[in-house]
Enzyme design. Sequence first.
Site, PDB file in Angstrom:
ATOM      1  N   MET A 269      30.477 -31.403 -18.426  1.00 25.49           N
ATOM      2  CA  MET A 269      31.188 -30.532 -19.357  1.00 25.49           C
ATOM      3  C   MET A 269      30.976 -30.974 -20.793  1.00 25.49           C
ATOM      4  O   MET A 269      31.137 -32.140 -21.128  1.00 25.49           O
ATOM      5  CB  MET A 269      32.679 -30.539 -18.986  1.00 25.49           C
ATOM      6  CG  MET A 269      33.529 -29.661 -19.860  1.00 25.49           C
ATOM      7  SD  MET A 269      33.024 -27.923 -19.713  1.00 25.49           S
ATOM      8  CE  MET A 269      33.353 -27.364 -21.377  1.00 25.49           C
ATOM      9  N   GLU A 270      30.659 -29.992 -21.636  1.00 30.39           N
ATOM     10  CA  GLU A 270      30.196 -30.253 -23.000  1.00 30.39           C
ATOM     11  C   GLU A 270      31.293 -30.396 -24.045  1.00 30.39           C
ATOM     12  O   GLU A 270      31.030 -30.147 -25.226  1.00 30.39           O
ATOM     13  CB  GLU A 270      29.258 -29.110 -23.411  1.00 30.39           C
ATOM     14  CG  GLU A 270      29.953 -27.744 -23.637  1.00 30.39           C
ATOM     15  CD  GLU A 270      29.914 -26.801 -22.445  1.00 30.39           C
ATOM     16  OE1 GLU A 270      29.783 -27.293 -21.306  1.00 30.39           O
ATOM     17  OE2 GLU A 270      30.027 -25.572 -22.636  1.00 30.39           O
ATOM     18  N   HIS A 303      21.290 -30.942 -21.259  1.00 29.68           N
ATOM     19  CA  HIS A 303      22.033 -29.674 -21.259  1.00 29.68           C
ATOM     20  C   HIS A 303      23.347 -29.804 -22.042  1.00 29.68           C
ATOM     21  O   HIS A 303      23.630 -28.986 -22.931  1.00 29.68           O
ATOM     22  CB  HIS A 303      22.298 -29.259 -19.807  1.00 29.68           C
ATOM     23  CG  HIS A 303      23.034 -27.974 -19.654  1.00 29.68           C
ATOM     24  ND1 HIS A 303      22.403 -26.767 -19.435  1.00 29.68           N
ATOM     25  CD2 HIS A 303      24.361 -27.690 -19.688  1.00 29.68           C
ATOM     26  CE1 HIS A 303      23.305 -25.810 -19.340  1.00 29.68           C
ATOM     27  NE2 HIS A 303      24.504 -26.339 -19.490  1.00 29.68           N
ATOM     28  N   GLU A 304      24.139 -30.803 -21.703  1.00 31.08           N
ATOM     29  CA  GLU A 304      25.439 -30.931 -22.376  1.00 31.08           C
ATOM     30  C   GLU A 304      25.253 -31.244 -23.859  1.00 31.08           C
ATOM     31  O   GLU A 304      25.982 -30.744 -24.710  1.00 31.08           O
ATOM     32  CB  GLU A 304      26.306 -32.000 -21.710  1.00 31.08           C
ATOM     33  CG  GLU A 304      26.509 -31.822 -20.201  1.00 31.08           C
ATOM     34  CD  GLU A 304      26.881 -30.418 -19.754  1.00 31.08           C
ATOM     35  OE1 GLU A 304      27.555 -29.706 -20.515  1.00 31.08           O
ATOM     36  OE2 GLU A 304      26.478 -30.027 -18.635  1.00 31.08           O
ATOM     37  N   GLU A 326      25.300 -20.365 -21.686  1.00 28.67           N
ATOM     38  CA  GLU A 326      24.712 -21.040 -20.529  1.00 28.67           C
ATOM     39  C   GLU A 326      23.242 -20.686 -20.311  1.00 28.67           C
ATOM     40  O   GLU A 326      22.415 -21.559 -20.081  1.00 28.67           O
ATOM     41  CB  GLU A 326      25.538 -20.773 -19.269  1.00 28.67           C
ATOM     42  CG  GLU A 326      26.964 -21.357 -19.321  1.00 28.67           C
ATOM     43  CD  GLU A 326      27.005 -22.861 -19.583  1.00 28.67           C
ATOM     44  OE1 GLU A 326      25.971 -23.535 -19.499  1.00 28.67           O
ATOM     45  OE2 GLU A 326      28.107 -23.365 -19.891  1.00 28.67           O
TER      46      GLU A 326
HETATM   47  N1  PHE Z   1      30.055 -25.660 -19.116  1.00 25.24           N
HETATM   48  C1  PHE Z   1      29.575 -26.587 -18.123  1.00 25.24           C
HETATM   49  C2  PHE Z   1      28.069 -26.619 -18.283  1.00 25.24           C
HETATM   50  O1  PHE Z   1      27.363 -25.776 -17.870  1.00 25.24           O
HETATM   51  C3  PHE Z   1      29.879 -26.248 -16.725  1.00 25.24           C
HETATM   52  C4  PHE Z   1      31.318 -26.269 -16.354  1.00 25.24           C
HETATM   53  C5  PHE Z   1      32.009 -25.099 -16.201  1.00 25.24           C
HETATM   54  C6  PHE Z   1      31.958 -27.457 -16.142  1.00 25.24           C
HETATM   55  C7  PHE Z   1      33.336 -25.090 -15.844  1.00 25.24           C
HETATM   56  C8  PHE Z   1      33.269 -27.462 -15.765  1.00 25.24           C
HETATM   57  C9  PHE Z   1      33.964 -26.271 -15.600  1.00 25.24           C
HETATM   58  O2  PHE Z   1      27.535 -27.434 -18.898  1.00 25.24           O
HETATM   59 ZN    ZN Z   2      26.264 -25.386 -19.667  1.00 28.02          ZN
END
Ligand code: PHE
Ligand code: ZN
Length: 879
Positions: A269-270, A303-304, A326
Site C-alpha cells: 500500500m502506497e 509500484h508503490e 492503478e
Molecule cells: N493500492 C494498492 C496498490 O495497488 C493495493 C491495495 C488496495 C492495498 C487496497 C490495500 C488495499 O498498490
Molecule cells: Zn497500485
Amino acid sequence: MKEGISGKAIYRKDYTAYPWDVNRLDLHFEIGSETTVVRAQMEFQLKDGTKSPQAIVLNGSDLQLVSITLNDRVLSGEEYIIEGETLTIPDAPQNCVLRTEVKIHPASNSALEGLYLSGQFLLTQCEAQGFRKITWFPDRPDVMTTYRVTLEADQSEFPVLLSNGNLVDAGELTGGRHWVRWEDPFPKPTYLFALVAGDLALVEDHFTTRSGRDVVLRIYVEAENLDRCEHAMESLVNAMRWDEERFDLEYDLDIYHIVATNDFNMGAMENKSLNIFNSKYVLARPDTATDADYQGIEGVIGHEYFHNWTGNRVTCQDWFQLTLKEGLTVFRDEEFSADMQSRAVKRIRDVRDLRSRQFPEDDGPMAHPIRPDHYVEINNFYTATVYQKGATIIRMYHTLLGEDGFQKGMKLYFERHDGQAVTCDDFLAAMADANGVNLDRFSLWYSQSGTPQVHVSDHYDAATQRYTLKLKQHTPPTHEQKSKQALVLPFALGLLAANGDELPLQFEAEADAATGTRLLIVEEAEQEFIFINIPEAPVPSLFRDYSAPVKVFFDYSPEQLATLIAHDSDAFVRWDAAQRMAEDAILKQCLAHAQGLEMTLDPSLVRAFKGILSDQQADPALLAEAMTLPDEDYLADQMDVVDVDGIHAARKFIKKGLAVELVSLLTARFAKLNDGQPYQKSATAMARRSLKSICLSYLLETSAGESLAATQLESSDNMTDTLAAIKGLILMDSPLAATALSEFESRWKADALVMDKWFIMQAIKPGRKTVDTVRKLMDHPAFSIQNPNKVRSLIGVFSMLNPTGFHTADGSGYTFHADRVIELDGLNPQIAARMASAFNRWKRYDESRKALMKAELQRIAAVDNLSGDVAEIVNNALR
Ligand code: PHE
Ligand code: ZN
C-alpha cells in the site's frame, strides 16, 4: 446490477462533489491494542459558490462514539443523525470546527482494514474505505487535506510510532509513555493515511535526488528479519533513480518509510511516505526466496514508489477511476522491471498473466470495464481488469504516441492536475492535448468490457505480388453489456519469408518500402491492408509485442508457426507461436482422450521444441518461457465445456512425450546450466536457473529425473533450485517427496513466508486426494485462517490453481471450499470474497459439476448476515 442482499449498487453517473473543503485534520491517537482512543479535529469551510446551509456528512464504521463537538459546543444526540455508515449534521455553519472522540478495538479487528494488530505491532490499512473504521470523516478520495498526527503510547510496548510526512516533535510523558508528532505537508485523501506503532527494527539507507534532496530510506521489520531487506532496499533505490531518468519525476519529501507485515490483504500500500507491505514483497534471502520472489519484490517496491506521483500527487476523484492510478502505475512498474531485467521476458510474463487472470474475468459474471459503471463493494474491483488490462490500455497510448509523445502527455497531466483528484477523462485529455491528437474513439477502452477477438485472414496473389490482410474485430457480449463497438487497435505487423527473412512492407500509395515492424491502426469492425511488391506468400507476424489486448485468430499451418518460432524478430511472437502450437497439440489430444482414442505426439511439435532447446544464442529465460506449456486453466478457457481430466491427461501426455523425445538434449542442457557455481542474484543467473528448472521439470517425466532432482535438492544453496527439485518430486509421486517435505518443514517451521511455499507445494498437487491433504494441513501449527497469506497459499492455490483437485468429480473440493468461504466471511470479508470467486466460472463445466457448484453457491448465498463483499460475488455468479 440490482440491489445485492446486503448492499446497494453505487453508480458512477451519480457522482457529486463534496460541498465542503476540509482545511486541516488534526488526529490524536492514544494507542492501545485492546482500545485505542482517537480524537479528531477538522476545519470545515463551505466551498465557494455552494448554496448554504449545507449538511456535513461523515463516514464511520464500527466506531464507539464518545463525543462530538461543533465550534466548541458538545452536540446532543438530537443534533446529528447516524444512519448506517454516515453521520449527518444538518445545517452546519459555513465555517466550523468539528471535534470527535471515538474508541476503536484493533486487537479484535480481523478484517485487516482500519487499525489492526499484526504480531506485536499495530498498523492501518485505509484503501479504499478503511479510514471510516478509525474516525468519522468524509472518507472519499476527492476530499484532500493536510494531516497533523500525534501518537501517544506506552514506550516499551510501542517504541516506534510512525505516520505520514515529517517527524516534527516528540516527547516523554509520565508512566513510561511517550508521544510523537508527524506532519504531512501534502494534502491527501483518507485512503493514503497510515500509522504504525510497535516494536520494530529497521535498516537505513539514503538516496540523493537529482536536485540534491537527501532522502532517508528506512525499512521496518521484525528484528529477526533484518538480514532480509537488502534486495528491497536496492530495488527502492533503483526505482527512485529510474523514475527520475525515465519519467523526470523526483521524490518530494525527506523520508521514505516501508513497513513489512505478515498480515495483509493485498500486496502493498502506497500511503504517503509510509508504505505498508505484505512481507512477501519485502523479505528475501537467497535461501528463503525464489527468483520469482526477488522479481516480485522489485516490481512491487517500484509500484508503490511510483504511486507517489501517479496516485498520491494526482489522485482519483472517486473509486470508479481506480484504473487512473492503478493501470498507469502497473504500466510504470512493468516498464521499470523491463528496464532492470529482460524487456522481452517481462513482456511475455505480463501477457501470460493477463491471459490467465484477466481474460477469465471478461468472460465471467464479474466482467467490467477498466472503469466500472457501478459496484456494490469497491473492494471487489481491485481486479486484473482494473490493474492489468488497465496497464495494457496505458501501454496502447504509449504505442500510439511513442515514448516522447507519452512523456509529453505525462508532463501536461502533472502540470494540470498536481494536487488534484481527477478522472480517467482528464488523463486522456492530457495525452490528447499534449500531442495534438484526437483520442475520442480510443476512450471506448475505458467503458467497454470484454476481450476483443480479431479474426485475421490473408490472400496472396503471386501474379501481382500483392498481399492482402483482412482483420475483423468483434467483442463478445459480457453479462452487463450486451452490445459492443469496434475499438481502436494498435496493430504492429511484420511479414516473414519462408526462410525467416523479414520482408519490406509497402502500401500502394507509397514510394518506398520499409523494413521491420510497421505500426498500423485498426479502428473499424472490418479493415483491409494491401501490400505490394511482396515476392512470396509471407507468414504474417501479428500484433507484435502484443500491441493490443485482444485474442488473435489466424489459421497458421504448422510450417508457418515453425517459421515464426525459429525466426521472428519479435520475442513475443516467437513465444506466442510456440504456445499456439503446444495449445493446438494439447487440445487435439484432449479430444482424442474424450473419444477414447489413443493420444499421439505430433512430430512438428517435437521439431519446434527441439529447435527451441538447441538455441544457444537466445536468452535462456526466453527459452524457458517458450518451453513452458500453457497451463490447465488457460487451456480450459479454450474449450466450450471444460474437460478437467482430459486437459490434465493431454497436457501430461504431451509433456512426457516431448521429454522422452528430447531427453538427450534436455540432459545436456541441464548439465550445462547446472554448473555448480555459487548462487548469484544477477539477471543472467536467474535466467539460467529458469531454464534449468524447466529442463528438470521435463526430465522428471523420464527415468532420468528423480536422481537429478535429489542431487539438486542436496546441493542447493538457493530457494529456486530447492523448490524446483521438491515440486518435481511431489508431482512425479516420488517416494523421496515425503522426506523432502518433512525436512523442509523442520528447517523452516518458524518462518511464515517459507512455510507458505510448503503449503503451496502440497495444495497444488493434482488429483482427488489433495482435498484431504489440504483439510489436514489446516490443523498444522503454521496455518491460520486469520492470515491472508496462509489462506491464499493453502486454500486459494487449491481452489484456483489446482483444477483436478478442486474440480474432483464427487464435489468434495467444492464443499470444502464453500465451507472455507463461509468461515472466512465472519473474519475477513475481503479475503472471503476473493476466495468465493473460485466458483465464478461454474457454468463452463459439465452438468454434474455445474449442479454441485451451483448448490455450494446457493449455500453460501443463504448464510445469515453474509458480507456485502461475498454477497456481490455469489449473487453475480448465480444470476
Ligand atoms: N493500492 C494498492 C496498490 O495497488 C493495493 C491495495 C488496495 C492495498 C487496497 C490495500 C488495499 O498498490
Ligand atoms: Zn497500485
